[in-house]
Design a protein around this motif. Structure first.
Motif, PDB file in Angstrom:
ATOM      1  N   ILE A 140       0.874  -1.161   0.000  1.00 56.90           N
ATOM      2  CA  ILE A 140       0.000   0.000   0.000  1.00 56.90           C
ATOM      3  C   ILE A 140       0.915   1.216   0.000  1.00 56.90           C
ATOM      4  O   ILE A 140       1.685   1.415   0.946  1.00 56.90           O
ATOM      5  CB  ILE A 140      -0.935   0.030   1.212  1.00 56.90           C
ATOM      6  CG1 ILE A 140      -1.724  -1.285   1.319  1.00 56.90           C
ATOM      7  CG2 ILE A 140      -1.876   1.220   1.151  1.00 56.90           C
ATOM      8  CD1 ILE A 140      -2.598  -1.369   2.545  1.00 56.90           C
ATOM      9  N   ILE A 141       0.866   2.010  -1.052  1.00 59.39           N
ATOM     10  CA  ILE A 141       1.824   3.092  -1.248  1.00 59.39           C
ATOM     11  C   ILE A 141       1.095   4.436  -1.213  1.00 59.39           C
ATOM     12  O   ILE A 141       0.098   4.634  -1.919  1.00 59.39           O
ATOM     13  CB  ILE A 141       2.555   2.942  -2.596  1.00 59.39           C
ATOM     14  CG1 ILE A 141       3.138   1.528  -2.738  1.00 59.39           C
ATOM     15  CG2 ILE A 141       3.667   3.978  -2.730  1.00 59.39           C
ATOM     16  CD1 ILE A 141       3.580   1.190  -4.140  1.00 59.39           C
ATOM     17  N   PHE A 142       1.583   5.339  -0.401  1.00 56.27           N
ATOM     18  CA  PHE A 142       1.067   6.709  -0.326  1.00 56.27           C
ATOM     19  C   PHE A 142       2.064   7.609  -1.045  1.00 56.27           C
ATOM     20  O   PHE A 142       3.171   7.848  -0.550  1.00 56.27           O
ATOM     21  CB  PHE A 142       0.893   7.142   1.131  1.00 56.27           C
ATOM     22  CG  PHE A 142      -0.225   6.443   1.846  1.00 56.27           C
ATOM     23  CD1 PHE A 142      -1.434   7.083   2.067  1.00 56.27           C
ATOM     24  CD2 PHE A 142      -0.074   5.132   2.279  1.00 56.27           C
ATOM     25  CE1 PHE A 142      -2.466   6.436   2.711  1.00 56.27           C
ATOM     26  CE2 PHE A 142      -1.100   4.475   2.925  1.00 56.27           C
ATOM     27  CZ  PHE A 142      -2.309   5.129   3.136  1.00 56.27           C
ATOM     28  N   ARG A 143       1.676   8.087  -2.214  1.00 54.41           N
ATOM     29  CA  ARG A 143       2.585   8.893  -3.025  1.00 54.41           C
ATOM     30  C   ARG A 143       2.245  10.383  -2.869  1.00 54.41           C
ATOM     31  O   ARG A 143       1.125  10.812  -3.155  1.00 54.41           O
ATOM     32  CB  ARG A 143       2.509   8.480  -4.494  1.00 54.41           C
ATOM     33  CG  ARG A 143       2.992   7.049  -4.732  1.00 54.41           C
ATOM     34  CD  ARG A 143       3.277   6.786  -6.200  1.00 54.41           C
ATOM     35  NE  ARG A 143       3.658   5.400  -6.442  1.00 54.41           N
ATOM     36  CZ  ARG A 143       4.892   4.912  -6.319  1.00 54.41           C
ATOM     37  NH1 ARG A 143       5.878   5.733  -5.958  1.00 54.41           N
ATOM     38  NH2 ARG A 143       5.138   3.646  -6.569  1.00 54.41           N
ATOM     39  N   PHE A 144       3.239  11.150  -2.438  1.00 56.80           N
ATOM     40  CA  PHE A 144       3.125  12.602  -2.292  1.00 56.80           C
ATOM     41  C   PHE A 144       4.226  13.225  -3.144  1.00 56.80           C
ATOM     42  O   PHE A 144       5.358  13.436  -2.672  1.00 56.80           O
ATOM     43  CB  PHE A 144       3.285  13.014  -0.830  1.00 56.80           C
ATOM     44  CG  PHE A 144       2.262  12.411   0.091  1.00 56.80           C
ATOM     45  CD1 PHE A 144       0.998  12.965   0.196  1.00 56.80           C
ATOM     46  CD2 PHE A 144       2.566  11.281   0.842  1.00 56.80           C
ATOM     47  CE1 PHE A 144       0.055  12.410   1.050  1.00 56.80           C
ATOM     48  CE2 PHE A 144       1.636  10.725   1.686  1.00 56.80           C
ATOM     49  CZ  PHE A 144       0.367  11.282   1.788  1.00 56.80           C
ATOM     50  N   PRO A 145       3.965  13.523  -4.412  1.00 55.53           N
ATOM     51  CA  PRO A 145       5.023  14.000  -5.322  1.00 55.53           C
ATOM     52  C   PRO A 145       5.749  15.237  -4.812  1.00 55.53           C
ATOM     53  O   PRO A 145       6.944  15.412  -5.066  1.00 55.53           O
ATOM     54  CB  PRO A 145       4.256  14.299  -6.620  1.00 55.53           C
ATOM     55  CG  PRO A 145       3.031  13.438  -6.544  1.00 55.53           C
ATOM     56  CD  PRO A 145       2.666  13.377  -5.103  1.00 55.53           C
ATOM     57  N   GLY A 146       5.055  16.105  -4.089  1.00 54.52           N
ATOM     58  CA  GLY A 146       5.684  17.333  -3.628  1.00 54.52           C
ATOM     59  C   GLY A 146       6.684  17.147  -2.512  1.00 54.52           C
ATOM     60  O   GLY A 146       7.377  18.103  -2.132  1.00 54.52           O
ATOM     61  N   LEU A 147       6.779  15.946  -1.943  1.00 54.30           N
ATOM     62  CA  LEU A 147       7.671  15.730  -0.810  1.00 54.30           C
ATOM     63  C   LEU A 147       9.024  15.151  -1.205  1.00 54.30           C
ATOM     64  O   LEU A 147       9.833  14.823  -0.342  1.00 54.30           O
ATOM     65  CB  LEU A 147       7.003  14.785   0.208  1.00 54.30           C
ATOM     66  CG  LEU A 147       5.782  15.340   0.928  1.00 54.30           C
ATOM     67  CD1 LEU A 147       5.226  14.306   1.892  1.00 54.30           C
ATOM     68  CD2 LEU A 147       6.126  16.629   1.680  1.00 54.30           C
ATOM     69  N   GLU A 148       9.271  14.989  -2.497  1.00 49.03           N
ATOM     70  CA  GLU A 148      10.577  14.467  -2.913  1.00 49.03           C
ATOM     71  C   GLU A 148      11.673  15.429  -2.460  1.00 49.03           C
ATOM     72  O   GLU A 148      11.590  16.639  -2.659  1.00 49.03           O
ATOM     73  CB  GLU A 148      10.620  14.283  -4.422  1.00 49.03           C
ATOM     74  CG  GLU A 148      11.878  13.575  -4.884  1.00 49.03           C
ATOM     75  CD  GLU A 148      11.785  13.120  -6.328  1.00 49.03           C
ATOM     76  OE1 GLU A 148      12.776  12.563  -6.817  1.00 49.03           O
ATOM     77  OE2 GLU A 148      10.723  13.335  -6.961  1.00 49.03           O
ATOM     78  N   GLY A 149      12.701  14.875  -1.819  1.00 55.21           N
ATOM     79  CA  GLY A 149      13.749  15.704  -1.247  1.00 55.21           C
ATOM     80  C   GLY A 149      13.286  16.471  -0.035  1.00 55.21           C
ATOM     81  O   GLY A 149      13.663  17.637   0.174  1.00 55.21           O
ATOM     82  N   ALA A 150      12.443  15.853   0.791  1.00 56.20           N
ATOM     83  CA  ALA A 150      11.803  16.522   1.921  1.00 56.20           C
ATOM     84  C   ALA A 150      12.823  17.140   2.879  1.00 56.20           C
ATOM     85  O   ALA A 150      13.904  16.592   3.113  1.00 56.20           O
ATOM     86  CB  ALA A 150      10.919  15.539   2.677  1.00 56.20           C
ATOM     87  N   ASP A 151      12.459  18.290   3.445  1.00 61.37           N
ATOM     88  CA  ASP A 151      13.289  18.942   4.450  1.00 61.37           C
ATOM     89  C   ASP A 151      13.195  18.219   5.794  1.00 61.37           C
ATOM     90  O   ASP A 151      14.127  18.248   6.589  1.00 61.37           O
ATOM     91  CB  ASP A 151      12.838  20.401   4.647  1.00 61.37           C
ATOM     92  CG  ASP A 151      12.827  21.185   3.345  1.00 61.37           C
ATOM     93  OD1 ASP A 151      13.766  21.001   2.546  1.00 61.37           O
ATOM     94  OD2 ASP A 151      11.875  21.958   3.128  1.00 61.37           O
ATOM     95  N   GLU A 152      12.045  17.607   6.023  1.00 62.32           N
ATOM     96  CA  GLU A 152      11.798  16.952   7.314  1.00 62.32           C
ATOM     97  C   GLU A 152      11.123  15.609   7.063  1.00 62.32           C
ATOM     98  O   GLU A 152      10.219  15.500   6.235  1.00 62.32           O
ATOM     99  CB  GLU A 152      10.898  17.825   8.191  1.00 62.32           C
ATOM    100  CG  GLU A 152      10.541  17.193   9.529  1.00 62.32           C
ATOM    101  CD  GLU A 152       9.536  18.021  10.318  1.00 62.32           C
ATOM    102  OE1 GLU A 152       9.106  17.573  11.396  1.00 62.32           O
ATOM    103  OE2 GLU A 152       9.169  19.112   9.831  1.00 62.32           O
ATOM    104  N   TYR A 153      11.573  14.582   7.759  1.00 64.26           N
ATOM    105  CA  TYR A 153      10.930  13.258   7.676  1.00 64.26           C
ATOM    106  C   TYR A 153      11.219  12.544   8.986  1.00 64.26           C
ATOM    107  O   TYR A 153      12.363  12.213   9.289  1.00 64.26           O
ATOM    108  CB  TYR A 153      11.491  12.471   6.498  1.00 64.26           C
ATOM    109  CG  TYR A 153      10.788  11.150   6.213  1.00 64.26           C
ATOM    110  CD1 TYR A 153       9.427  10.993   6.421  1.00 64.26           C
ATOM    111  CD2 TYR A 153      11.503  10.074   5.701  1.00 64.26           C
ATOM    112  CE1 TYR A 153       8.793   9.802   6.139  1.00 64.26           C
ATOM    113  CE2 TYR A 153      10.887   8.875   5.404  1.00 64.26           C
ATOM    114  CZ  TYR A 153       9.526   8.734   5.625  1.00 64.26           C
ATOM    115  OH  TYR A 153       8.900   7.540   5.337  1.00 64.26           O
ATOM    116  N   SER A 154      10.190  12.340   9.789  1.00 65.27           N
ATOM    117  CA  SER A 154      10.375  11.699  11.087  1.00 65.27           C
ATOM    118  C   SER A 154       9.225  10.748  11.352  1.00 65.27           C
ATOM    119  O   SER A 154       8.127  10.909  10.818  1.00 65.27           O
ATOM    120  CB  SER A 154      10.464  12.739  12.208  1.00 65.27           C
ATOM    121  OG  SER A 154       9.247  13.458  12.311  1.00 65.27           O
ATOM    122  N   ALA A 155       9.503   9.765  12.179  1.00 63.74           N
ATOM    123  CA  ALA A 155       8.480   8.776  12.503  1.00 63.74           C
ATOM    124  C   ALA A 155       8.693   8.296  13.926  1.00 63.74           C
ATOM    125  O   ALA A 155       9.808   8.338  14.458  1.00 63.74           O
ATOM    126  CB  ALA A 155       8.530   7.597  11.526  1.00 63.74           C
ATOM    127  N   GLY A 156       7.612   7.842  14.528  1.00 63.34           N
ATOM    128  CA  GLY A 156       7.694   7.304  15.881  1.00 63.34           C
ATOM    129  C   GLY A 156       6.458   6.508  16.218  1.00 63.34           C
ATOM    130  O   GLY A 156       5.437   6.593  15.533  1.00 63.34           O
TER     131      GLY A 156
END
Length: 1004
Positions: A140-156
């Motif tokens: 299941i893939i959530f594609r957000f084209p505008g986030l390529e090269g994101a400044d911030e990416y965090s998970a918890g």
């Protein structure tokens, strides 16, 4: 509470609490989103193998991974297998074949071939195909084209495995929360967006099965044909049908069908189906599309400490390459709303096992999820009790050794379940016996095949279990490696839980109806297999030492392995005792007694330090790979233990220290458990067996804590041999709060943890003092079935003698009127708290958003240091907070708090800061099942413990190390907690709240 405030402040400082997603809870564990995955040492393939986050509800396994512009969930399910198997029509390799080949001088056949060079056998089949084998469900893939090269990416992770993700690039911001429901195969994902300009897409993808036909990669090598195998004799070995992508209104899916087999004669299929709510979308499907899914990144990371796993890495690399190259089917939902604030995705996996019509069932499940809503499903997920989860798992098929079935079309060893790695005494001691039900059913289901195995391969009566098993139906066992199937201990090891469950529960019906019939089959096999030699001993020949030596010419190193000897002894002794209890098989019992009495001694090896146990007779040296084979009788077969003769115990310890290269052992956990069982631990073990060991015939409390080490620990309702439920605490360096419930009325024997004779045993049921005896360092006393006993240490005994019980009701609130309370202490409703009608009258309803009841502080609510007291309430939990759900609290540095944890378990906390001293006890059971429960918390000064009772039954105990009184001018709150900046509120109903004084200690 100072520690709690500091932890919250630290979390806020580190940015672990997301403010971008409404309703988000504090992050309790940050996750690594770097490109090489969350576990760098397994960095050979980036994807589900080392995904950012992993989910598992006992049936569905999921991984979250990939970059912010293509956040991916990969899913697998326990029953999604290619179940084809042609072994029932193949020739088997018999023990006579093994004897003949081992008499020949052909080491290659003995060491390198699962089939010993005999082509077209059931064993050769294992090396010719990768099926039977688990298969991935899809992505299941959530594609957000505008986030390529994101400044911030965090998970918890929030509590209860709720994933929280944030990603941002410029003005584009996305927050995502997701969870896999504990007792439903439902993945729920809520997305919040801000500033998104490019339309997001949600895709379902499944690649076409990538295994080359008539080849195999299961042996951790490159794809290759099995030489000398007649593939044409298997007419049903064609490729799987390609997956199908489809859509119907708001539903879109991937469907995969499998050929008919003996397990599912009409064929098997699954559907991965999703539905998007909260925004319009356009759905399209494509078949046979290249590069449709998230591709796995393949690295050349091979740490030196994992040299033994290099073949495994090679396998995973090859599997990932094949998947990346395969085309697949794709269903894409494109979000059309602008501007986009967010949406919710529900996805389910339904198989033929779950429903006769998976497609119809999937739609119904998604409709139900949409009707219930994300927040309600999340609350339900978080409130699942341990009992409900155990029942869910018991209805699933057993989990096999396919730990990462979420990406590859083949797994090492076909994803088999290694029977020689299943040790379940921890679950039994902890009382989680229902967790074993899938395994028991599996073993019972295999009985016809294992009987045939004993008869056809070994020429023996009874049953003989192989090394591995698969979730498929077949007329025979599924043969894998001839060599390791000759680990003759396998059968006893498989059947061990049947006997242990009886030992610890004393359930005679279970023994008669389920355990003994299985055990009897194993005993008959061993009685036929062992042979008496000219030396007067019974020998086990041939057998192999598990994963050491293998088969050898003329069985030179295949005689009397420690594993076989110790488990033959264990199993026959168990059957002797069981047959005596049931009064059956007296004639066979005589033969079993003779074998046990005359079984060959364990093999030894002479070293500079003295004789040590080696793993097999005539072994040239000690080996150390995977299985600690020379000490099986210490770890699993329960033949050498704390109560063994000292010279035997010392020899076992010497044998441990003689094991070579222990620091690089593949299975260091085995070594740690052996040290615990030999009493040579250097650090504490607080697992169930580190808290309680009883198989020597007497109860040992906290054997996993090295003598003299300071530690605070406790356990509640652990099971001991003889049908005893044991609770105890460890405070500082002392065992305290020992309570024992007798299920069967047997004599209780406890290793004296205090080393002093002045102990006191009291029958809690009737209050009487029980006469006990000291046999050396063993406390011995009779018990009555259903009675509860307290065993006081010498210091506790003095406290118990000084304790003057004086039970007084201080206050009670029944909420029949708006301001209610006994003794004139009104509870004033605050911030939306209301009284509602329930079956037994009225109750206090609280919304979890500030509503509570407030009682002004009175001196009678304050308790002295030497005073026992209790807090009690009847509660119906209807939601959980991220921190806690308070039932009653007294708010200050000196305080007592009764609350419910986010996982539904009640806990009791007391604090009286004379040096910031605090103590707490957590219940073993949850009360978040939507039913009414009476929760009672007690501070017991007679023995220095805190206790929690649920519905009148003791459910948790811990040491009380507080020093000081509990006096404060602050009010009592019902359904709320305030201290400093910290706030928490209860969601649900509260009734019949009580505060009681229970008595005091007299002066010295």
């Amino acid at each position: 509470m100072i520690r709690c405030r500091f932890a919250l402040a630290l979390a806020l400082f580190l940015g672990m609490v997301s403010r971008d997603v409404p309703g988000q809870s504090p992050i309790v564990r940050k996750l690594n989103t770097n490109p090489d995955g969350n576990i760098p040492r397994f960095g050979y393939v980036t994807g589900p193998v080392c995904g950012i986050a992993n989910f598992n509800n006992g049936d569905v396994h999921g991984s979250f991974w990939n970059k912010p512009q293509a956040m991916t969930f990969s899913l697998g399910k326990n029953d999604v297998w290619d179940r084809r198997y042609f072994g029932d029509r193949k020739r088997i390799i018999t023990l006579d074949d093994v004897k003949r080949i081992c008499a020949e001088d052909d080491p290659k056949r003995l060491h390198q071939r699962n089939d010993l060079g005999i082509p077209n056998t059931a064993h050769a089949l294992y090396s010719a195909y990768d099926f039977p084998c688990p298969k991935p469900v899809g992505q299941i893939i959530f594609r957000f084209p505008g986030l390529e090269g994101a400044d911030e990416y965090s998970a918890g992770f929030e509590v209860k495995k709720v994933l929280s993700v944030k990603a941002a690039k410029g003005a584009d911001r996305v927050g995502l929360r997701a969870f896999l429901h504990e007792t439903k195969n439902l993945l729920a994902v809520r997305v919040r967006c801000d500033g998104i300009t490019s339309p997001p897409k949600v895709q379902l993808y499944r690649h076409r099965d990538s295994l080359p036909q008539r080849t195999t990669i299961h042996a951790l090598v490159n794809p290759a044909r099995q030489p000398d195998y007649d593939y044409d004799s298997d007419p049903d070995n064609g490729p799987l049908d390609p997956p199908e992508a489809g859509t119907d209104g708001r539903y879109f899916w991937i469907r995969q069908r499998f050929p008919a087999d003996k397990t599912f004669p009409n064929g098997f299929e699954y559907v991965l189906m999703a539905r998007i709510e909260g925004t319009p979308c356009a759905i399209e499907t494509k078949q046979n599309v290249a590069n449709g899914g998230s591709r796995f990144l393949i690295h050349d990371v091979s740490p030196a400490d994992y040299k033994a796993l290099l073949p495994w890495f090679k396998f995973e690399r090859k599997a990932a390459e094949l998947v990346n190259a395969a085309p697949g089917s794709l269903a894409t939902a494109t979000i059309q709303e602008k501007p986009l604030s967010g949406f919710t995705v529900f996805a389910v996996v339904v198989t033929t096992r779950d429903a006769e019509q998976p497609m119809t069932a999937a739609k119904k499940q998604l409709d139900a999820a949409v009707a219930q809503g994300f927040d309600s499903i999340l609350a339900e997920h978080r409130s699942v009790t341990e009992k409900q989860r155990a029942h869910w798992i018991a209805t699933r098929i057993m989990r096999y050794n396919a730990f990462h079935p979420t990406y590859a079309d083949a797994t090492p060893w076909h994803g088999d379940y290694h029977f020689n790695e299943g040790y379940f005494l921890h679950q039994i001691v902890a009382g989680n016996i229902s967790d074993l039900e899938p395994r028991l059913r599996l073993l019972e289901g295999l009985l016809p095949a294992t009987r045939r195995n004993a008869r056809e391969v070994y020429g023996c009566r009874g049953c003989c279990f192989p090394l591995v098993a698969y979730p498929i139906k077949s007329d025979r066992v599924v043969y894998a490696s001839v060599t390791w199937e000759l680990g003759i201990e396998n059968t006893a090891f498989m059947l061990q839980p049947f006997w242990q469950i009886y030992q610890y529960t004393q359930d005679k019906a279970f023994l008669r109806e389920r355990a003994y019939p299985m055990m009897l089959e194993g005993a008959r096999f061993y009685a036929d297999y062992v042979k008496k030699g000219d030396d007067g001993y019974y020998h086990v020949i041939p057998t192999v030492s598990q994963e050491h030596w293998g088969l050898t010419k003329n069985f030179k190193l295949n005689r009397d392995s420690v594993g076989a000897l110790s488990f033959v002894k264990y199993h026959l002794k168990a059957c002797i005792e069981a047959s005596e209890i049931l009064g059956v098989n007296a004639d066979e019992r005589k033969q079993w007694r003779e074998i046990v009495a005359c079984l060959a001694p364990y093999p030894t090896l002479q070293t500079d330090a003295g004789p040590v146990f080696c793993d097999v007779r005539d072994a040239l040296r000690l080996l150390n790979y995977n299985i600690t084979a020379n000490l099986v009788m210490v770890l699993w077969a329960e033949d050498i233990h704390f109560d063994s003769p000292l010279d035997l115990l010392e020899m076992a310890r010497r044998s441990y220290y003689a094991i070579p290269d222990r620091e690089h052992s593949h299975r260091k956990g085995y070594l740690f458990q052996i040290r615990r069982n030999l009493g040579i631990l250097e650090k504490p073990d607080l697992s169930p067996l580190g808290c309680l060991i009883s198989w020597p015939g007497r109860i040992h409390l906290f054997p996993g804590i090295p003598k003299g080490m300071k530690r605070n620990a406790s356990f509640s309702h652990y099971l001991a041999v003889g049908g005893f439920e044991v609770s105890a605490s460890y405070a500082g360096t002392q065992v305290t709060g020992v309570e024992i419930r007798s299920r069967a009325g047997k004599t209780c024997r406890i290793a004296n943890p205090w080393g002093l004779p002045q102990v006191l045993v009291r029958d809690v049921t009737d209050g009487s003092v029980v006469c006990h005896t000291l046999e050396g360092d063993t406390i011995v006393f009779p018990t009555g079935a259903g009675h509860i006993y307290r065993v006081f240490s010498p210091s506790e005994g003095e406290r118990a003698k000084r304790y003057a019980p004086d039970r007084k009701l201080i206050a009670q609130w029944t909420f029949e009127k708006k301001q209610t309370g006994s003794n004139g202490f009104p509870a004033v409703l605050q911030h939306g708290a209301e009284l509602v009608s329930v079956k037994k009258g009225k109750a206090l309803k609280l919304n979890g958003k500030g509503a509570h009841a407030r009682v002004e502080r009175r001196p009678v609510f304050d308790f002295a240091e030497d005073q026992a007291f209790a807090v009690e309430a009847c509660v119906k939990v209807e939601g959980s907070g991220a921190d806690m759900s308070p039932i009653l609290s007294s708010m200050d540095a000196k305080q007592y708090v009764l609350a419910v944890k986010p996982d539904g378990r009640p806990y009791f906390y007391v604090s009286s800061p004379r040096g910031d001293v605090w103590s707490s006890v957590v219940a073993r059971s949850a009360v978040s099942d939507g039913a009414w429960h009476t929760v009672r918390a007690v501070r017991d000064v007679a023995d220095g413990t805190l206790k929690i009772y649920i519905d009148g039954k003791l459910d948790g105990t811990a040491a009380d190390t507080t020093r000081g009184d509990f006096s404060t001018p602050n009010p009592i709150t019902i359904g709320a907690y305030f201290y400093g900046e910290r706030k928490a509120f209860f969601t649900g109903l509260i009734d019949d709240v009580k505060i009681e004084s229970l008595g005091r200690l007299a002066k010295e």
